[in-house]
Write an enzyme that holds these catalytic residues in place. Sequence first.
Site, PDB file in Angstrom:
ATOM      1  N   GLU A  10       0.810  -1.214   0.000  1.00  0.00           N
ATOM      2  CA  GLU A  10       0.000   0.000   0.000  1.00  0.00           C
ATOM      3  C   GLU A  10       0.851   1.275   0.000  1.00  0.00           C
ATOM      4  O   GLU A  10       0.830   2.048   0.952  1.00  0.00           O
ATOM      5  CB  GLU A  10      -0.947  -0.019   1.210  1.00  0.00           C
ATOM      6  CG  GLU A  10      -1.904  -1.212   1.158  1.00  0.00           C
ATOM      7  CD  GLU A  10      -2.859  -1.298   2.350  1.00  0.00           C
ATOM      8  OE1 GLU A  10      -4.004  -1.715   2.136  1.00  0.00           O
ATOM      9  OE2 GLU A  10      -2.451  -0.972   3.491  1.00  0.00           O
TER      10      GLU A  10
HETATM   11  C1  ACM Z   1      -2.024  -5.526   4.352  1.00  0.00           C
HETATM   12  O1  ACM Z   1      -3.045  -6.056   4.801  1.00  0.00           O
HETATM   13  N1  ACM Z   1      -2.003  -4.240   4.029  1.00  0.00           N
HETATM   14  C2  ACM Z   1      -0.809  -6.275   4.166  1.00  0.00           C
END
Ligand code: ACM
Length: 533
Positions: free
Chosen positions: A330
């Site tokens: 992310e």
């Molecule tokens: C995640 O759940 N962002 C690895």
Amino acid sequence: MNRIATFVLMLIAVAAGPLLDARAQGVDVIPQPQQVEIHGDGFVVTADTLIIAEGAGREVGEYLAGVLGPATGYELPVRAHTGDPVIGGLILLELDAQDEGLGDEGYSLEVTDRGIDIRAKTPAGLFYACQTLRQLLPIEIDSDQVVEGVLWEVRGVMIEDVPRFGWRGMHLDVGRHFFDKAFVKHYIDLMARYKLNTFHWHLTEDQGWRVEIKKYPLLTEVGAWRTDGDGERYGGYYTQEDIREVVVYAKSRFVTVVPEIEMPGHSVAALAAYPGLSCTGGPFDVSTTWGVHKDVYCAGNEQTFEFLQDVLAEVMPLFPGAYLHIGGDEVPKDRWEACEKCQGRIKAEGLKDEHELQSYFIRRIDAFLTQNGKKLIGWDEILEGGLAPGAAVMSWRGEKGGIAAAQMGRDVVMAPYSHLYFDFQQSDEADELGATWGGYPIPLELVYSYEPVPAELSDEEAAHILGAQGNVWTEPIATPAQVRYMILPRMLGLSEVVWSQKEGRDWEDFERRVVGEYGRFGLMGLSYRDHRE
Ligand code: ACM
Ligand code: ZN
């Protein structure tokens, strides 16, 4: 029991068929052992029972005495073998370094009317046998106070057991909410009870930096604390001494701790402490909102790499395991797109775009870890823009990333949010102790149905699936009771997925055994979610 009696029992066994199947006879162990045979009389543990353990097995012997002590009130001595006759029978923990058949974590456990004979190649195997033994005893053994009037009987049985996977993991996010070292040890204890062996400790987040770094004191002076919406200061961190203590404790439970230091994203708490490591220069507050944040480490600034290498140089010696997790998930590219330094780096390195810049970032860290004898593991986004040479992949956005990595000959841990995110709710009905996001439910049965090796992999590729783990993100999970509620019993489903053989999996049988464990949770005063409600 004499031979004739054994023979009669065998006849009954043949006549009764599946009714005398081990499973129907109350050998209720989670995770299901590989091989269970019922035979002959059982053994009763009494105050006169001796635990025989020596050498490298001694510590496990002491551990077993500690497990058996509180509920029985017995202080069972742990001794080396003398060969002298004993009144109360023996629990023998025997290390046989030559026994290749049991592997590095397997064990055999035989119960007869004379005693309990445990064998393993390693102390880890002895330890897992003790976990099995604990479950073979009446559930009252899990009381922390003496329970009178219980016959501490273990039925006659021969068990041989080896795990299916080497990475049997549980993750805990201590960034969104902080959990103190006493709870972390308890979490490790719960893992070890079900033969899980890898604790993924998510130590840094936008909402909090949780590990002391001596060279950068502001990481914890500033980065470990936030002012929540109600005006309250919230936070906490582990000193390096705390970390060492937890790692030693985990080792005594045969659990390897894998630290996660997130980069380049999920790093607002670090940027609040050292805003010069961002693209914009800040200032920033340690985040009080969940979600994906746009401010990440600047990939064009050399100081970012100096900082991260310094941090890792302090983190690596705290954790003796092979792997270090660097996050990598992310990472919005907004700041990098607008940053002169980042764009300069893209040009200077001949990179195509910001995805390749992310890959450049991870490659540099991978090279640093490799030089220092560590292996890098990251979330599956680290595949984007090219996977660093030494990197292993933790597949969370489904299995696609894991499949791609295994096909490239890279090691993989499966942790797909479709089955193994224990912060997701457990049903549509439960109140979940207020500890969940809502939305997509992951009931126990779905966890139990998970198969870590995707069908599309060849045998050679499948060998790169190290195992699987359950993830516990803690945005909505603020207290130890809530964490326990979210992992009990789903972690037990996971334990059977990663330890037991695929062929033997049987939901109805597991369900019966898991209900037995609820009785133990009750005795221990642990919050849990009864999956039948
Ligand atoms: C995640 O759940 N962002 C690895
Ligand atoms: Zn930048």
